[in-house]
Enzyme design. Sequence first.
Site, short mmCIF file in Angstrom:
data_model
loop_
_atom_site.label_atom_id
_atom_site.label_comp_id
_atom_site.label_asym_id
_atom_site.label_seq_id
_atom_site.Cartn_x
_atom_site.Cartn_y
_atom_site.Cartn_z
N CYS A 291 65.97 1.13 9.86
CA CYS A 291 66.99 0.79 10.79
C CYS A 291 66.74 -0.51 11.33
O CYS A 291 65.63 -1.24 11.32
CB CYS A 291 66.93 1.68 12.20
SG CYS A 291 66.99 3.53 11.80
N HIS B 233 60.65 3.57 9.57
CA HIS B 233 61.30 3.51 10.68
C HIS B 233 61.33 1.88 10.95
O HIS B 233 60.35 1.21 10.63
CB HIS B 233 60.71 3.97 11.84
CG HIS B 233 60.95 5.40 12.02
ND1 HIS B 233 62.41 5.82 12.17
CD2 HIS B 233 60.19 6.53 12.18
CE1 HIS B 233 62.51 7.26 12.31
NE2 HIS B 233 61.13 7.58 12.48
#
Length: 331
Positions: free
Chosen positions: A166, A110
Amino acid sequence: MTKKAVVVGISYTGQKSELRGCVNDAKNLIKLLTTSYGFPPENLRVLIEGKKDETRPQIFEKKEKKDKKDKKEKSSEPLLPTKQNVLNALKWLVEGAKDGDSLFFSFSGHGTQIKDVDGDETDALDEALVPVDYSTAGFILDDDLQDLLVDRIPPGVRLTAIFDCCHSGTALDLPFWHLGPTASGKIIEPPKKGKKEKKEKKEKKEKGKDKDKEKDKKEKKDKKDKKEGKDKDKEKEKDKKESKGTSKTGHVFLVSGCLDEQCSIDAVINGEPTGALTFSLVNTLVKYKGDLTYKELLDNMRAGVSNITQRQTPQLSYNVDGFSLDSKFII
């Protein structure tokens, strides 16, 4: 020449927003590095978190059989990707690096954005990597990566970073990047002022103060040497910077999965969970057998990702002034 790598893959098992393809990303990159780019398994620091049957890349099984009588600690043995373990691995990566060395850092997991607290981001957001223990230890900020990694790469050393996460477009705050649907997109500076630029301004102010103190000494020097000799030195230094990049640090290249405002997706391709960026990157390098330019890499990665999703555009950023995309891609 020494080759060293840090490879991180995090599934966040049992946590909110669990991922499926990051361990496979790490395994695929390990295979690429060791079989195609000559990275010795003992020069890899691998930090993986996932299901027990996922977390032991094949290279460790082979090495264990080969060195079963060797009781020394294996530097490549997988570690849990906690914040401290990742930071320690990055310190190890740059430690002892010298002219001609090649370093590699990949992160699959992430990525996030948080409120900027030191005023070095024009969008008021810091990009950050998310370690497995982020809920207690916090994130790894782009400022941390600048201080710990980018600013410590010695001249003559190359670092290649792959961030399949991301909000990763400018996660290393490098001064140059390519924006556009293809590699022929415009070369621009990131839409924010990175920490490095802020640091350079501070250094200029300090140099200004020192100049006042040394003014009397400089006036005693030969006028011809001052006017003519220094001008020539400046031209030479300018040429060096244009051809070699910054003289203070080595060359740093970041291939990121998306723009800062985008997300990098976890996909299932050919029955296997994987990150869209890592899948396209590895496929492209295997297809070209490593013999391709940065432009060809960027074009092929973007085409590959666009076949999977239209929601992310892979980016390339770097710190080399005057760099040409027609240069051969090197790890």
